[in-house]
Design a protein around this motif. Structure first.
Motif, PDB file in Angstrom:
ATOM      1  N   ASP A 339       0.861  -1.181   0.000  1.00  0.00           N
ATOM      2  CA  ASP A 339       0.000   0.000   0.000  1.00  0.00           C
ATOM      3  C   ASP A 339       0.899   1.233   0.000  1.00  0.00           C
ATOM      4  O   ASP A 339       1.725   1.409   0.904  1.00  0.00           O
ATOM      5  CB  ASP A 339      -0.900   0.010   1.234  1.00  0.00           C
ATOM      6  N   VAL A 340       0.751   2.081  -1.023  1.00  0.00           N
ATOM      7  CA  VAL A 340       1.558   3.298  -1.144  1.00  0.00           C
ATOM      8  C   VAL A 340       0.603   4.488  -1.209  1.00  0.00           C
ATOM      9  O   VAL A 340      -0.303   4.514  -2.054  1.00  0.00           O
ATOM     10  CB  VAL A 340       2.453   3.261  -2.396  1.00  0.00           C
ATOM     11  N   ARG A 341       0.808   5.450  -0.328  1.00  0.00           N
ATOM     12  CA  ARG A 341      -0.069   6.633  -0.279  1.00  0.00           C
ATOM     13  C   ARG A 341       0.777   7.901  -0.240  1.00  0.00           C
ATOM     14  O   ARG A 341       1.669   8.032   0.604  1.00  0.00           O
ATOM     15  CB  ARG A 341      -0.968   6.607   0.958  1.00  0.00           C
ATOM     16  N   LEU A 342       0.481   8.802  -1.157  1.00  0.00           N
ATOM     17  CA  LEU A 342       1.123  10.116  -1.166  1.00  0.00           C
ATOM     18  C   LEU A 342       0.198  11.080  -0.441  1.00  0.00           C
ATOM     19  O   LEU A 342      -0.915  11.367  -0.896  1.00  0.00           O
ATOM     20  CB  LEU A 342       1.372  10.587  -2.600  1.00  0.00           C
ATOM     21  N   LEU A 343       0.643  11.561   0.703  1.00  0.00           N
ATOM     22  CA  LEU A 343      -0.157  12.445   1.543  1.00  0.00           C
ATOM     23  C   LEU A 343       0.340  13.872   1.379  1.00  0.00           C
ATOM     24  O   LEU A 343       1.451  14.208   1.790  1.00  0.00           O
ATOM     25  CB  LEU A 343      -0.056  12.001   3.007  1.00  0.00           C
ATOM     26  N   ARG A 344      -0.485  14.699   0.782  1.00  0.00           N
ATOM     27  CA  ARG A 344      -0.068  16.056   0.418  1.00  0.00           C
ATOM     28  C   ARG A 344      -0.420  17.053   1.513  1.00  0.00           C
ATOM     29  O   ARG A 344      -1.574  17.375   1.752  1.00  0.00           O
ATOM     30  CB  ARG A 344      -0.746  16.473  -0.895  1.00  0.00           C
ATOM     31  N   PHE A 345       0.589  17.529   2.227  1.00  0.00           N
ATOM     32  CA  PHE A 345       0.424  18.605   3.196  1.00  0.00           C
ATOM     33  C   PHE A 345       1.071  19.894   2.696  1.00  0.00           C
ATOM     34  O   PHE A 345       1.019  20.925   3.368  1.00  0.00           O
ATOM     35  CB  PHE A 345       1.095  18.237   4.534  1.00  0.00           C
ATOM     36  N   ASP A 346       1.722  19.842   1.531  1.00  0.00           N
ATOM     37  CA  ASP A 346       2.566  20.939   1.068  1.00  0.00           C
ATOM     38  C   ASP A 346       1.756  22.075   0.464  1.00  0.00           C
ATOM     39  O   ASP A 346       0.652  21.875  -0.054  1.00  0.00           O
ATOM     40  CB  ASP A 346       3.559  20.413   0.033  1.00  0.00           C
ATOM     41  N   HIS A 347       2.336  23.268   0.540  1.00  0.00           N
ATOM     42  CA  HIS A 347       1.745  24.458  -0.067  1.00  0.00           C
ATOM     43  C   HIS A 347       2.789  25.106  -0.973  1.00  0.00           C
ATOM     44  O   HIS A 347       3.980  25.117  -0.645  1.00  0.00           O
ATOM     45  CB  HIS A 347       1.348  25.479   1.006  1.00  0.00           C
ATOM     46  N   PRO A 348       2.381  25.661  -2.102  1.00  0.00           N
ATOM     47  CA  PRO A 348       3.350  26.370  -2.942  1.00  0.00           C
ATOM     48  C   PRO A 348       3.839  27.636  -2.251  1.00  0.00           C
ATOM     49  O   PRO A 348       3.079  28.292  -1.528  1.00  0.00           O
ATOM     50  CB  PRO A 348       2.537  26.698  -4.205  1.00  0.00           C
ATOM     51  N   ASP A 349       5.104  27.954  -2.474  1.00  0.00           N
ATOM     52  CA  ASP A 349       5.715  29.145  -1.873  1.00  0.00           C
ATOM     53  C   ASP A 349       5.421  29.199  -0.374  1.00  0.00           C
ATOM     54  O   ASP A 349       4.980  30.201   0.176  1.00  0.00           O
ATOM     55  CB  ASP A 349       5.191  30.417  -2.558  1.00  0.00           C
ATOM     56  N   ALA A 350       5.685  28.071   0.306  1.00  0.00           N
ATOM     57  CA  ALA A 350       5.320  27.932   1.715  1.00  0.00           C
ATOM     58  C   ALA A 350       6.098  28.910   2.583  1.00  0.00           C
ATOM     59  O   ALA A 350       7.257  29.231   2.324  1.00  0.00           O
ATOM     60  CB  ALA A 350       5.580  26.508   2.172  1.00  0.00           C
ATOM     61  N   ALA A 351       5.451  29.344   3.657  1.00  0.00           N
ATOM     62  CA  ALA A 351       6.067  30.297   4.579  1.00  0.00           C
ATOM     63  C   ALA A 351       7.102  29.646   5.482  1.00  0.00           C
ATOM     64  O   ALA A 351       7.898  30.347   6.109  1.00  0.00           O
ATOM     65  CB  ALA A 351       4.983  30.958   5.421  1.00  0.00           C
ATOM     66  N   SER A 352       7.074  28.307   5.576  1.00  0.00           N
ATOM     67  CA  SER A 352       8.063  27.607   6.397  1.00  0.00           C
ATOM     68  C   SER A 352       8.410  26.287   5.728  1.00  0.00           C
ATOM     69  O   SER A 352       7.673  25.776   4.879  1.00  0.00           O
ATOM     70  CB  SER A 352       7.512  27.343   7.805  1.00  0.00           C
ATOM     71  N   ASN A 353       9.538  25.729   6.116  1.00  0.00           N
ATOM     72  CA  ASN A 353       9.977  24.446   5.570  1.00  0.00           C
ATOM     73  C   ASN A 353       8.916  23.372   5.799  1.00  0.00           C
ATOM     74  O   ASN A 353       8.586  22.599   4.905  1.00  0.00           O
ATOM     75  CB  ASN A 353      11.296  24.049   6.245  1.00  0.00           C
ATOM     76  N   ALA A 354       8.370  23.309   7.016  1.00  0.00           N
ATOM     77  CA  ALA A 354       7.387  22.264   7.336  1.00  0.00           C
ATOM     78  C   ALA A 354       6.172  22.333   6.424  1.00  0.00           C
ATOM     79  O   ALA A 354       5.602  21.300   6.043  1.00  0.00           O
ATOM     80  CB  ALA A 354       6.965  22.397   8.796  1.00  0.00           C
ATOM     81  N   GLU A 355       5.760  23.548   6.046  1.00  0.00           N
ATOM     82  CA  GLU A 355       4.570  23.700   5.211  1.00  0.00           C
ATOM     83  C   GLU A 355       4.828  23.354   3.748  1.00  0.00           C
ATOM     84  O   GLU A 355       3.898  23.348   2.942  1.00  0.00           O
ATOM     85  CB  GLU A 355       4.046  25.127   5.320  1.00  0.00           C
ATOM     86  N   ALA A 356       6.052  23.038   3.423  1.00  0.00           N
ATOM     87  CA  ALA A 356       6.391  22.653   2.049  1.00  0.00           C
ATOM     88  C   ALA A 356       6.558  21.149   1.896  1.00  0.00           C
ATOM     89  O   ALA A 356       7.019  20.678   0.867  1.00  0.00           O
ATOM     90  CB  ALA A 356       7.681  23.358   1.621  1.00  0.00           C
ATOM     91  N   THR A 357       6.182  20.368   2.934  1.00  0.00           N
ATOM     92  CA  THR A 357       6.459  18.935   2.912  1.00  0.00           C
ATOM     93  C   THR A 357       5.218  18.103   2.652  1.00  0.00           C
ATOM     94  O   THR A 357       4.090  18.478   2.990  1.00  0.00           O
ATOM     95  CB  THR A 357       7.085  18.471   4.238  1.00  0.00           C
ATOM     96  N   ALA A 358       5.445  16.931   2.051  1.00  0.00           N
ATOM     97  CA  ALA A 358       4.445  15.890   1.867  1.00  0.00           C
ATOM     98  C   ALA A 358       5.053  14.579   2.350  1.00  0.00           C
ATOM     99  O   ALA A 358       6.269  14.482   2.547  1.00  0.00           O
ATOM    100  CB  ALA A 358       4.035  15.788   0.402  1.00  0.00           C
ATOM    101  N   HIS A 359       4.201  13.573   2.548  1.00  0.00           N
ATOM    102  CA  HIS A 359       4.667  12.273   3.026  1.00  0.00           C
ATOM    103  C   HIS A 359       4.333  11.180   2.011  1.00  0.00           C
ATOM    104  O   HIS A 359       3.211  11.124   1.502  1.00  0.00           O
ATOM    105  CB  HIS A 359       4.019  11.916   4.360  1.00  0.00           C
ATOM    106  N   LEU A 360       5.312  10.326   1.758  1.00  0.00           N
ATOM    107  CA  LEU A 360       5.084   9.115   0.975  1.00  0.00           C
ATOM    108  C   LEU A 360       5.075   7.959   1.970  1.00  0.00           C
ATOM    109  O   LEU A 360       6.115   7.573   2.506  1.00  0.00           O
ATOM    110  CB  LEU A 360       6.169   8.932  -0.077  1.00  0.00           C
ATOM    111  N   ARG A 361       3.891   7.400   2.221  1.00  0.00           N
ATOM    112  CA  ARG A 361       3.707   6.377   3.254  1.00  0.00           C
ATOM    113  C   ARG A 361       3.613   5.010   2.576  1.00  0.00           C
ATOM    114  O   ARG A 361       2.677   4.744   1.832  1.00  0.00           O
ATOM    115  CB  ARG A 361       2.432   6.681   4.043  1.00  0.00           C
ATOM    116  N   ILE A 362       4.568   4.146   2.867  1.00  0.00           N
ATOM    117  CA  ILE A 362       4.663   2.849   2.198  1.00  0.00           C
ATOM    118  C   ILE A 362       4.500   1.754   3.242  1.00  0.00           C
ATOM    119  O   ILE A 362       5.265   1.682   4.214  1.00  0.00           O
ATOM    120  CB  ILE A 362       6.010   2.696   1.471  1.00  0.00           C
ATOM    121  N   THR A 363       3.494   0.897   3.051  1.00  0.00           N
ATOM    122  CA  THR A 363       3.223  -0.214   3.959  1.00  0.00           C
ATOM    123  C   THR A 363       3.306  -1.522   3.193  1.00  0.00           C
ATOM    124  O   THR A 363       2.770  -1.635   2.085  1.00  0.00           O
ATOM    125  CB  THR A 363       1.828  -0.083   4.589  1.00  0.00           C
TER     126      THR A 363
END
Length: 574
Positions: A339-363
């Motif tokens: 099971d592979v899921r791309l979880l999008r938390f990112d924003h373009p031109d994010a105000a912080s590093n954390a807000e520019a990240t997404a997770h690739l969750r592989i089970t």
């Protein structure tokens, strides 16, 4: 006869330990009850019992009783709990060892591991757990015999209220309406502070933000009840908070249980003062000829690694990482399930590093622990210097873990023997109700459901669905339900026309696109209940969803932006 006051002290195994002392000392109660047995808990207790045959019960309940049981005996407060799990006799013995002088009884007969032949559909092999959902009459008989404490295995959650109420009021086994009223009261308080402002959609209504006081059900002789909490405790008891809990983890309005079928579309809610909600009008009919059974199999082993993706080209980076990882591992087909899921938390031109990240969750899952253990998680580290720009993971490499597979089933009532072991050690077989039905139809006139107001007309505006409705969601095996309710007649008139099966599928997104969905009306609660079949796979222990119990699914639905009549938005559109 006065109403019986039943206070809840636990909604799950691991809930607030101090709730027992707070409930006992916070004001008058006649009974303390606690629910400890979620479907996942049976699997946890089975694993504990496999290591130690003397285990298999909820040890947190024993800890609570060390603190309060002597005081309960002195004050004449009874205690009823399903914390016995897979070993109610063991828990009863442990309670005796506390030396409080409490008269202990226990109920057994739910554990079917010794004989699986009558279960439908048929099962083969050795299950980790197999438990029928028993009813309330073993509890009632134990209390009538003078027990101070009654512990059970797998009874329905509501039985922890129905049993004491039936004993207190002397109900007969065919007092269907009274029994159904107690089922509703039990369903409301079984999850502790979820009835008193916990997990509530409309946070602005909860002005006392202290930890919510645990709920109390005052059950009257006719089966009506008042839901309340002790004075001076946090949270809120309102028609809204009670509605939310009534809709939690149900399906069709005809709610089939071991003692009766409860018709949730017949009840009425009334605010009866501050932090007091009265429940009246509940109708009941005979129960079905079968008992529900919860089965847990050993499903194999699983492991999950989460890769962090940052900044630009998120989808391309995810595809590259997936390709490289399975090249390193020798192919996807080496595993029983991927099971592979791309979880999008990112924003373009994010105000912080954390807000520019997404997770690739592989089970990955497999019967062979070696495949999904460090061999899998260590392989992700081979991408650290040869993969995509910005590679890192949320955790270091981890070992595999075992998982279970939940399956619902049924068993004929006559194939199960419910037995109560009384404080004097004598054993008594608990009789079945005097009649059964198909559990689906209500042979009563329910034409008194309130007439529906016309839906508002006029202009609409785009707004979050949750501006108009509340929701509460949860799991039942592999299915999820989302109870959605409105706070006004006009809003409900719009809701029932808006939230069709097709609209629910559209709003829930791609994961619900091919799934069976039901929508049930409960006009008396201004509510719809959406049941999504199969969204949780083989249940919480096996599910690979980031939210394996669908706790957030209702809030996701509320977040979707839809066309809302401007007349329903307070103060007009934003």
């Amino acid at each position: 006869m006065t109403a019986i006051r039943i206070g809840n002290i636990s909604g799950f195994y691991g809930d607030r330990l101090g709730a027992a002392r707070e409930m006992l000392d916070g004001g008058p109660v006649d009974v303390l009850c606690g629910d400890y047995l979620a479907e996942l808990t049976m699997l946890i207790l089975a694993k504990a019992q496999a290591k130690d045959p003397e285990a298999g019960y909820a040890k947190t309940f024993l800890a609570q009783m060390r603190d309060v049981l002597a005081d309960c005996v002195a004050r004449g407060v009874k205690v009823v709990s399903n914390a016995g799990g897979l070993n109610p006799a063991g828990l009863a013995a442990a309670l005796e060892e506390l030396g409080t002088g409490a008269r202990i009884a226990y109920v057994e007969g739910d554990d079917l591991r010794g004989s699986l032949d009558a279960i439908v559909p048929a099962v083969a092999g050795k299950l980790v757990s197999a438990n029928a959902y028993l009813g309330a009459w073993g509890i009632a008989e134990a209390l009538a015999a003078g027990a101070d404490v009654v512990v059970t295995g797998r009874v329905t959650d509501a039985s922890l209220v129905v049993g004491p109420a039936a004993w207190w009021h002397g109900w007969a086994r065919d007092d269907w309406d009274a029994l159904a009223g107690a089922v509703v009261a039990g369903h409301v308080i079984e999850c502790g502070p979820q009835a008193t402002g916990g997990n509530y959609s409309f946070l602005d209504e909860v002005t006392d933000r202290r930890y919510p006081g645990f709920p109390i059900a005052e059950v009257a002789a006719g089966g009506s009840s008042v839901i309340t909490k002790h004075p001076g405790t946090g949270g809120l008891v309102s028609v809204g908070t009670v509605t939310a809990q009534l809709l939690y983890e149900i399906a069709a309005p005809a709610y089939a249980g071991p003692d009766c079928t409860t018709h949730f579309d017949t009840l009425s809610l009334t605010q009866d003062g501050e932090h007091r909600v009265e429940i009246t009008g509940v109708r009941g009919t005979p129960p079905p000829p079968t008992l529900k059974v919860a089965l847990n199999d050993a499903g194999g082993y699983r492991n999950t690694m989460t890769l962090v993706l940052t900044g630009l080209d998120i989808q391309a980076k995810a595809a590259f990482a997936e390709q490289l990882l399975f090249e390193v591992l020798g192919g996807r087909d080496r595993f029983a399930e991927v099971d592979v899921r791309l979880l999008r938390f990112d924003h373009p031109d994010a105000a912080s590093n954390a807000e520019a990240t997404a997770h690739l969750r592989i089970t990955v899952k497999d019967p062979d622990p070696r495949l999904v253990g460090r061999a899998f998680s260590n392989a992700t580290m081979e991408l650290a210097l040869g993969g995509y720009a910005g590679f890192h993971t949320t955790t270091p490499p981890s070992a595999e873990s075992a998982f279970g597979v939940y399956r619902p089933a049924a068993v004929p009532r006559e194939a199960v023997t419910q037995t109560v072991v009384l404080p004097d050690g004598s054993r008594s077989v608990v009789a079945d109700p005097p009649g059964v039905s198909d559990g689906t139809s209500l042979p009563l006139d329910v034409s008194d459901v309130p007439s529906l107001t016309s839906a508002p007309t006029g202009p609409t505006t785009r707004a979050p669905f949750g501006r108009v409705v509340g929701a509460r969601s949860g799991d039942k095996g592999g299915d999820a339900n989302i109870g959605v309710w409105a706070r006004t007649d006009e809003a409900y008139a719009w809701l029932r026309g808006f939230l069709t099966i097709d609209r629910a599928r559209e709003l829930l997104g791609p994961e619900a696109a091919e799934l069976e969905i039901e929508v049930h009306e409960l006009a008396n609660l201004r509510a719809l209940n959406v049941v999504v079949h199969g969204i949780l796979g083989d249940g919480v222990a096996s599910s690979t969803r980031p939210d394996p119990q669908a706790k957030g699914l209702g809030e996701y639905l509320r977040s979707r932006v839809v066309d809302v009549p401007e007349a329903l938005l307070e103060g007009g559109p934003e």
